[in-house]
Design a protein around this motif. Structure first.
Motif, short mmCIF file in Angstrom:
data_model
loop_
_atom_site.label_atom_id
_atom_site.label_comp_id
_atom_site.label_asym_id
_atom_site.label_seq_id
_atom_site.Cartn_x
_atom_site.Cartn_y
_atom_site.Cartn_z
N TYR A 1 6.88 -1.54 7.30
CA TYR A 1 5.99 -0.40 7.50
C TYR A 1 6.77 0.91 7.50
O TYR A 1 7.91 0.97 7.95
CB TYR A 1 5.26 -0.51 8.85
CG TYR A 1 4.31 -1.66 8.96
CD1 TYR A 1 4.72 -2.88 9.49
CD2 TYR A 1 2.98 -1.53 8.56
CE1 TYR A 1 3.84 -3.94 9.59
CE2 TYR A 1 2.09 -2.59 8.67
CZ TYR A 1 2.54 -3.79 9.18
OH TYR A 1 1.65 -4.84 9.29
N ALA A 2 6.11 1.96 7.03
CA ALA A 2 6.66 3.29 7.22
C ALA A 2 6.65 3.62 8.71
O ALA A 2 5.74 3.18 9.44
CB ALA A 2 5.81 4.32 6.46
N TRP B 1 0.85 -1.19 0.00
CA TRP B 1 0.00 0.00 0.00
C TRP B 1 0.88 1.24 0.00
O TRP B 1 1.87 1.29 0.74
CB TRP B 1 -0.92 0.02 1.22
CG TRP B 1 -2.00 -0.99 1.16
CD1 TRP B 1 -1.98 -2.25 1.68
CD2 TRP B 1 -3.27 -0.85 0.52
NE1 TRP B 1 -3.15 -2.89 1.41
CE2 TRP B 1 -3.97 -2.06 0.70
CE3 TRP B 1 -3.89 0.17 -0.19
CZ2 TRP B 1 -5.26 -2.26 0.20
CZ3 TRP B 1 -5.16 -0.02 -0.68
CH2 TRP B 1 -5.83 -1.23 -0.49
N TYR B 2 0.50 2.20 -0.81
CA TYR B 2 1.16 3.49 -0.89
C TYR B 2 0.09 4.56 -0.74
O TYR B 2 -1.10 4.28 -0.90
CB TYR B 2 1.88 3.65 -2.24
CG TYR B 2 3.04 2.70 -2.43
CD1 TYR B 2 2.82 1.33 -2.65
CD2 TYR B 2 4.35 3.16 -2.37
CE1 TYR B 2 3.88 0.46 -2.80
CE2 TYR B 2 5.42 2.30 -2.54
CZ TYR B 2 5.17 0.94 -2.76
OH TYR B 2 6.24 0.09 -2.91
N ARG B 3 0.52 5.77 -0.44
CA ARG B 3 -0.45 6.86 -0.34
C ARG B 3 0.16 8.16 -0.88
O ARG B 3 1.37 8.33 -0.89
CB ARG B 3 -0.92 7.06 1.10
CG ARG B 3 0.16 7.56 2.06
CD ARG B 3 -0.38 7.55 3.49
NE ARG B 3 0.60 8.05 4.43
CZ ARG B 3 0.44 8.03 5.76
NH1 ARG B 3 -0.68 7.53 6.28
NH2 ARG B 3 1.37 8.51 6.55
N MET C 1 -6.30 0.07 9.42
CA MET C 1 -5.76 1.34 9.89
C MET C 1 -6.48 1.76 11.15
O MET C 1 -7.70 1.96 11.13
CB MET C 1 -5.92 2.41 8.80
CG MET C 1 -5.31 2.02 7.46
SD MET C 1 -5.39 3.34 6.23
CE MET C 1 -7.16 3.45 5.99
N VAL D 1 3.52 2.94 2.41
CA VAL D 1 2.86 2.78 3.70
C VAL D 1 3.26 1.45 4.32
O VAL D 1 3.73 1.39 5.45
CB VAL D 1 1.32 2.85 3.55
CG1 VAL D 1 0.65 2.59 4.89
CG2 VAL D 1 0.90 4.20 2.99
N SER E 1 5.86 6.20 10.21
CA SER E 1 4.70 7.00 10.60
C SER E 1 3.46 6.16 10.90
O SER E 1 2.51 6.65 11.53
CB SER E 1 4.37 8.02 9.51
OG SER E 1 4.08 7.37 8.30
N VAL E 2 3.44 4.90 10.46
CA VAL E 2 2.24 4.06 10.67
C VAL E 2 2.51 2.86 11.55
O VAL E 2 1.57 2.11 11.88
CB VAL E 2 1.63 3.61 9.33
CG1 VAL E 2 1.39 4.80 8.41
CG2 VAL E 2 2.50 2.57 8.64
N TYR F 1 -5.04 6.34 -1.20
CA TYR F 1 -4.29 5.12 -0.94
C TYR F 1 -4.35 4.21 -2.16
O TYR F 1 -5.44 3.97 -2.71
CB TYR F 1 -4.84 4.41 0.29
CG TYR F 1 -4.43 5.07 1.58
CD1 TYR F 1 -4.96 6.31 1.93
CD2 TYR F 1 -3.51 4.48 2.44
CE1 TYR F 1 -4.57 6.94 3.11
CE2 TYR F 1 -3.13 5.10 3.62
CZ TYR F 1 -3.66 6.33 3.94
OH TYR F 1 -3.27 6.94 5.11
N ASP G 1 -2.99 11.23 8.08
CA ASP G 1 -3.17 10.02 7.27
C ASP G 1 -4.08 10.27 6.06
O ASP G 1 -4.28 9.38 5.24
CB ASP G 1 -3.78 8.90 8.11
CG ASP G 1 -2.86 8.46 9.23
OD1 ASP G 1 -3.35 8.32 10.37
OD2 ASP G 1 -1.67 8.25 8.97
N GLU H 1 4.11 7.89 -1.28
CA GLU H 1 5.01 7.28 -0.33
C GLU H 1 4.55 5.89 0.06
O GLU H 1 3.36 5.57 0.04
CB GLU H 1 5.12 8.15 0.94
CG GLU H 1 3.83 8.29 1.72
CD GLU H 1 4.00 9.08 3.01
OE1 GLU H 1 5.09 9.58 3.29
OE2 GLU H 1 3.00 9.18 3.76
#
Length: 120
Positions: free
Chosen positions: A59-60, A36-38, A82, A48, A62-63, A93, A89, A46
């Motif tokens: 995982y990034a 998954w990217y967002r 999520m 995710v 931030s998450v 996505y 956020d 970026e």
């Protein structure tokens, strides 16, 4: 022809939860990495989270601790749970699959994107 179809986006209040899903269809041998990217307005896309065929995850920062990626190899689906969402956020996505198409042939595919908005 391979297609990825996403579902599960929407509007949620800060602190809430959403679950995104992405299903791959078409003719292929298997799916290697899924992810998954967002992309937020005015920002670059970026990473995710990603998951390998065997279930290894990344995982990034931030998450981490809030999001969980999972996959069902039999159904060719990848999901993103999520939790404790914040306005940061908010983004579109996209799912991404690295697909083994046939002997010696691989391809990367993107879903159409699903909007996630975190706002009170």
């Amino acid at each position: 022809q391979v297609q990825l179809v996403e579902s599960g986006g929407g509007l949620v209040q800060p602190g809430g939860s959403l679950r995104l899903s992405c299903a791959a269809s078409g003719s292929f041998f298997s799916i290697a990495d899924m992810g998954w990217y967002r992309q937020a307005p005015g920002k670059q896309r970026e990473l995710v989270a990603t998951i390998t065929f065997g279930g290894g995850t990344n995982y990034a920062d931030s998450v981490k601790g809030r999001f969980t990626i999972s996959r069902d190899n039999a159904k060719s689906t990848v999901s993103l749970q999520m939790n404790r969402l914040t306005p940061a956020d908010t983004a579109i996505y996209y799912c991404n699959d690295q697909i083994h198409l046939s002997a010696g042939r691989y391809g990367g595919y993107w879903g159409q994107g699903t909007q996630v908005t975190v706002s009170s």
